[in-house]
Design a protein around this motif. Structure first.
Motif, PDB file in Angstrom:
ATOM      1  N   ILE A 158       1.474  -1.460  -0.028  1.00 58.39           N
ATOM      2  CA  ILE A 158       0.467  -0.620  -0.072  1.00 58.39           C
ATOM      3  C   ILE A 158       0.981   0.956   0.292  1.00 58.39           C
ATOM      4  CG2 ILE A 158      -0.185   0.009   2.304  1.00 58.39           C
ATOM      5  CD1 ILE A 158      -3.523   1.029   1.756  1.00 58.39           C
ATOM      6  N   VAL A 200      -0.560  -0.087   9.903  1.00 60.70           N
ATOM      7  CA  VAL A 200      -1.050  -0.475   8.581  1.00 60.70           C
ATOM      8  C   VAL A 200      -1.764  -2.378   9.165  1.00 60.70           C
ATOM      9  CG1 VAL A 200       0.887  -2.258   8.772  1.00 60.70           C
ATOM     10  CG2 VAL A 200      -0.082  -1.738   6.748  1.00 60.70           C
ATOM     11  N   TYR A 201      -2.550  -3.030   7.986  1.00 61.73           N
ATOM     12  CA  TYR A 201      -3.472  -4.243   8.513  1.00 61.73           C
ATOM     13  C   TYR A 201      -3.701  -4.785   7.210  1.00 61.73           C
ATOM     14  CZ  TYR A 201      -5.346  -0.932  11.720  1.00 61.73           C
ATOM     15  OH  TYR A 201      -5.936   0.095  12.391  1.00 61.73           O
ATOM     16  N   SER A 251      -5.038  -2.459   4.129  1.00 61.98           N
ATOM     17  CA  SER A 251      -4.794  -0.703   4.754  1.00 61.98           C
ATOM     18  C   SER A 251      -4.251   0.130   5.761  1.00 61.98           C
ATOM     19  CB  SER A 251      -6.426  -0.813   5.109  1.00 61.98           C
ATOM     20  OG  SER A 251      -6.676  -1.883   5.737  1.00 61.98           O
ATOM     21  N   ARG A 252      -4.338   0.891   5.311  1.00 61.17           N
ATOM     22  CA  ARG A 252      -3.547   1.637   6.521  1.00 61.17           C
ATOM     23  C   ARG A 252      -4.503   3.005   7.284  1.00 61.17           C
ATOM     24  NH1 ARG A 252       1.486   4.234   3.416  1.00 61.17           N
ATOM     25  NH2 ARG A 252       1.650   5.695   4.979  1.00 61.17           N
ATOM     26  N   ASN A 253      -3.868   3.062   8.312  1.00 58.75           N
ATOM     27  CA  ASN A 253      -4.335   4.131   9.032  1.00 58.75           C
ATOM     28  C   ASN A 253      -3.212   5.464   9.457  1.00 58.75           C
ATOM     29  OD1 ASN A 253      -5.053   5.763  11.169  1.00 58.75           O
ATOM     30  ND2 ASN A 253      -6.723   4.517  12.133  1.00 58.75           N
ATOM     31  N   GLY A 298      -1.901   5.003  -0.776  1.00 58.64           N
ATOM     32  CA  GLY A 298      -3.538   4.337  -0.481  1.00 58.64           C
ATOM     33  C   GLY A 298      -3.390   3.637  -1.401  1.00 58.64           C
ATOM     34  N   GLN A 344      -6.488  -7.474   5.861  1.00 62.65           N
ATOM     35  CA  GLN A 344      -7.812  -8.616   6.534  1.00 62.65           C
ATOM     36  C   GLN A 344      -7.222  -9.848   5.251  1.00 62.65           C
ATOM     37  OE1 GLN A 344      -9.746  -8.055   8.742  1.00 62.65           O
ATOM     38  NE2 GLN A 344     -11.309  -9.822   8.087  1.00 62.65           N
ATOM     39  N   THR A 371      -7.554  -8.056   1.827  1.00 63.71           N
ATOM     40  CA  THR A 371      -7.125  -6.117   2.085  1.00 63.71           C
ATOM     41  C   THR A 371      -5.816  -5.937   2.557  1.00 63.71           C
ATOM     42  OG1 THR A 371      -9.340  -6.893   1.716  1.00 63.71           O
ATOM     43  CG2 THR A 371      -8.227  -4.663   1.671  1.00 63.71           C
ATOM     44  N   THR A 390      -3.054   0.198  -3.977  1.00 60.14           N
ATOM     45  CA  THR A 390      -2.783  -1.133  -3.329  1.00 60.14           C
ATOM     46  C   THR A 390      -2.487  -2.493  -4.264  1.00 60.14           C
ATOM     47  OG1 THR A 390      -5.140  -1.863  -3.178  1.00 60.14           O
ATOM     48  CG2 THR A 390      -4.249  -0.820  -1.355  1.00 60.14           C
TER      49      THR A 390
END
Length: 121
Positions: A51, A78-79, A70-72, A55, A81, A68, A57
């Motif tokens: 990512i 970073v995640y 994702s990041r905050n 944002g 799923q 999936t 990917t």
């Protein structure tokens, strides 16, 4: 000093789900891209998901439609799923982050400690 701390690994049956997290802490100016890698026994480490800072990917073909990333950016996390897990997803999963420590300084690559994911059939 920058640290990446991973969490969320474990053992699940095929078809199950897990969510991995990786939190970066320390003196960070900006986190550029963030990646998830995995390494299965006897195999080379492979890039699973990427990512960008904006944002965007990318995924390896074997996990497209199931994983999936994702990041905050507010909490430098970073995640990953992971749904519809398969036995071939069994591996140690590592997060990697490309981080700038100061405005004019170079970028550095940091790794998490790894978290085991085991999927049984």
């Amino acid at each position: 000093q920058v640290q990446l701390v991973e969490s969320g690994g474990g053992s699940v049956q095929a078809g199950g789900s897990l969510r991995l997290s990786c939190a970066a802490s320390g003196s960070i100016f900006r986190i550029n891209f963030m990646d998830w890698y995995r390494q299965a026994p006897g195999k080379q480490r492979e890039l699973v998901a990427h990512i960008s800072s904006g944002g965007s990917t990318n995924y390896i073909d074997s996990v497209k439609g199931r994983f999936t990333i994702s990041r905050n950016n507010a909490n430098n996390t970073v995640y990953l799923q992971m749904n519809t897990l398969k036995p071939e997803d069994t591996a140690v999963y590592y997060c990697n982050a490309n981080i700038k420590l100061s405005y004019s300084g170079p970028d550095f690559s940091y790794w998490g400690q790894g978290t085991q994911v085991t999927v049984s059939s």
